[in-house]
Design a protein around this motif. Sequence first.
Motif, short mmCIF file in Angstrom:
data_model
loop_
_atom_site.label_atom_id
_atom_site.label_comp_id
_atom_site.label_asym_id
_atom_site.label_seq_id
_atom_site.Cartn_x
_atom_site.Cartn_y
_atom_site.Cartn_z
N ARG A 1 -8.60 -9.88 -3.37
CA ARG A 1 -9.50 -11.00 -3.66
C ARG A 1 -9.46 -11.92 -2.46
O ARG A 1 -8.38 -12.33 -2.02
CB ARG A 1 -9.06 -11.76 -4.91
CG ARG A 1 -9.92 -13.01 -5.17
CD ARG A 1 -9.70 -13.57 -6.56
NE ARG A 1 -8.39 -14.14 -6.75
CZ ARG A 1 -8.06 -15.41 -6.48
NH1 ARG A 1 -8.95 -16.23 -5.94
NH2 ARG A 1 -6.84 -15.85 -6.72
N TRP B 1 0.80 -1.23 0.00
CA TRP B 1 0.00 0.00 0.00
C TRP B 1 0.84 1.27 0.00
O TRP B 1 0.36 2.34 -0.41
CB TRP B 1 -0.98 0.01 1.18
CG TRP B 1 -0.36 0.37 2.50
CD1 TRP B 1 0.33 -0.45 3.33
CD2 TRP B 1 -0.38 1.65 3.14
NE1 TRP B 1 0.76 0.23 4.45
CE2 TRP B 1 0.32 1.52 4.36
CE3 TRP B 1 -0.93 2.89 2.80
CZ2 TRP B 1 0.50 2.59 5.24
CZ3 TRP B 1 -0.75 3.95 3.68
CH2 TRP B 1 -0.05 3.80 4.89
N GLU C 1 -2.29 -9.24 -7.72
CA GLU C 1 -3.55 -9.46 -7.01
C GLU C 1 -3.22 -9.66 -5.53
O GLU C 1 -2.21 -10.28 -5.20
CB GLU C 1 -4.21 -10.70 -7.58
CG GLU C 1 -5.63 -10.92 -7.15
CD GLU C 1 -6.29 -12.06 -7.92
OE1 GLU C 1 -7.48 -11.93 -8.25
OE2 GLU C 1 -5.61 -13.08 -8.19
N TYR C 2 -4.06 -9.13 -4.64
CA TYR C 2 -3.83 -9.25 -3.21
C TYR C 2 -4.80 -10.30 -2.65
O TYR C 2 -6.02 -10.11 -2.71
CB TYR C 2 -4.05 -7.92 -2.49
CG TYR C 2 -3.06 -6.83 -2.85
CD1 TYR C 2 -1.90 -7.10 -3.58
CD2 TYR C 2 -3.28 -5.51 -2.46
CE1 TYR C 2 -1.00 -6.10 -3.90
CE2 TYR C 2 -2.39 -4.50 -2.77
CZ TYR C 2 -1.25 -4.79 -3.49
OH TYR C 2 -0.36 -3.79 -3.81
N PRO D 1 -8.78 -2.01 -3.45
CA PRO D 1 -9.07 -2.19 -4.89
C PRO D 1 -8.47 -3.46 -5.48
O PRO D 1 -8.93 -3.92 -6.54
CB PRO D 1 -8.44 -0.94 -5.52
CG PRO D 1 -8.36 0.06 -4.42
CD PRO D 1 -8.08 -0.75 -3.19
N ARG D 2 -7.47 -4.03 -4.84
CA ARG D 2 -6.78 -5.19 -5.42
C ARG D 2 -7.04 -6.49 -4.66
O ARG D 2 -6.49 -7.53 -5.00
CB ARG D 2 -5.28 -4.91 -5.47
CG ARG D 2 -4.93 -3.67 -6.27
CD ARG D 2 -3.45 -3.30 -6.18
NE ARG D 2 -3.23 -2.03 -6.85
CZ ARG D 2 -3.30 -0.85 -6.26
NH1 ARG D 2 -3.58 -0.78 -4.96
NH2 ARG D 2 -3.09 0.26 -6.94
N ALA E 1 1.68 -3.09 -6.89
CA ALA E 1 0.29 -2.78 -7.23
C ALA E 1 -0.23 -3.53 -8.45
O ALA E 1 -1.45 -3.60 -8.66
CB ALA E 1 0.12 -1.28 -7.45
N GLN E 2 0.66 -4.09 -9.27
CA GLN E 2 0.19 -4.84 -10.43
C GLN E 2 -0.27 -6.25 -10.04
O GLN E 2 -0.89 -6.95 -10.84
CB GLN E 2 1.31 -4.94 -11.49
CG GLN E 2 2.40 -5.96 -11.20
CD GLN E 2 3.21 -5.66 -9.96
OE1 GLN E 2 3.45 -4.49 -9.66
NE2 GLN E 2 3.62 -6.68 -9.22
N ARG F 1 2.55 4.94 -7.01
CA ARG F 1 1.75 3.83 -6.54
C ARG F 1 2.67 2.74 -5.98
O ARG F 1 3.88 2.72 -6.25
CB ARG F 1 0.88 3.26 -7.66
CG ARG F 1 1.62 2.57 -8.79
CD ARG F 1 0.64 1.99 -9.77
NE ARG F 1 1.27 1.01 -10.65
CZ ARG F 1 0.63 0.02 -11.25
NH1 ARG F 1 -0.68 -0.12 -11.06
NH2 ARG F 1 1.26 -0.83 -12.04
#
Length: 295
Positions: free
Chosen positions: A185, A139, A154-155, A182-183, A151-152, A147
């Motif tokens: 799952r 984050w 998936e979390y 936002p990322r 950030a690319q 950013r």
Amino acid sequence: MSGKAVDEIERFRRAGVVRSVWLGETKVSVVPDGVVRLRPRALLPDTSDDVWAAHPELLDASGTLAGSLGGLLVENGDRALLIDAGFGPQALEADPTGPRGAIHGGALLDSLAQLGRRPEEIEAVAFSHLHPDHIGWAWLPAQGESRPALAQAEYLVAEPEWAERALLEEQGMAKEVDGLAPRVRTVADGKEIFPGVRVRIAVGHTAGHAEFVITSGGRRLIAFGDALHSPVQVGHPEWSSAFDHDPARAADHRRALVAELEDSDTIGFGIHFADVPFGHVRRTGEGPAWVPLDE
């Protein structure tokens, strides 16, 4: 005492370095980010001065524990998963009243580079839980960037951990939660998130704390997150950390985990275990003990 013996003792007192283990065709590597100094009596309130006097190998010259920070890189062919994301590019002075001494991160990207990986090659970041020392690079942007470096990716967060994120917001972590959201799952107990890597919910340290069981080539590794903070708890799983959300459930889980780690084909991974993150549990005359893996 031989130089090798001295170095083995010093590993319990110092911050971790890059180390790798092969499980069949899967490579797992500790990715150091920094270190937190921990006050032993405050961290494990049920211990005594006598306990720590009997374990001088765990304490540095200032009488504190070295808690490494970082993550675990899991590589299978060209694919890469990161478990936990360190403290990030930040530092805090010691908390004057609690178990936490000075803490700093910032090395994770350099550690990844040492392992031949760029942040954009990480397809997913799986979190054992959402405390600040496990989510930093997910984050916080690096200096000069807009950013986060990861950030690319998936979390991946265990369902019960994300469901209880309001607890983190109540503790002043609203910015962190918003930065991850936002990322994210969510993943269920038992879900395979990467070849040979399964999530295992292990509630106690947090409301949805997760471990990751990695199997390949007839070997198994359990990345147990903060179920254990120090090797001393292997011999005394009843000693819960001051950071544990539910100390009784955390202790119950540790008892089962320590017994499981006595299996000769099972390796443990403790991210906070100084420079001895990979190890086995072996029975001694005084009970179970952490024995670092000789990579």
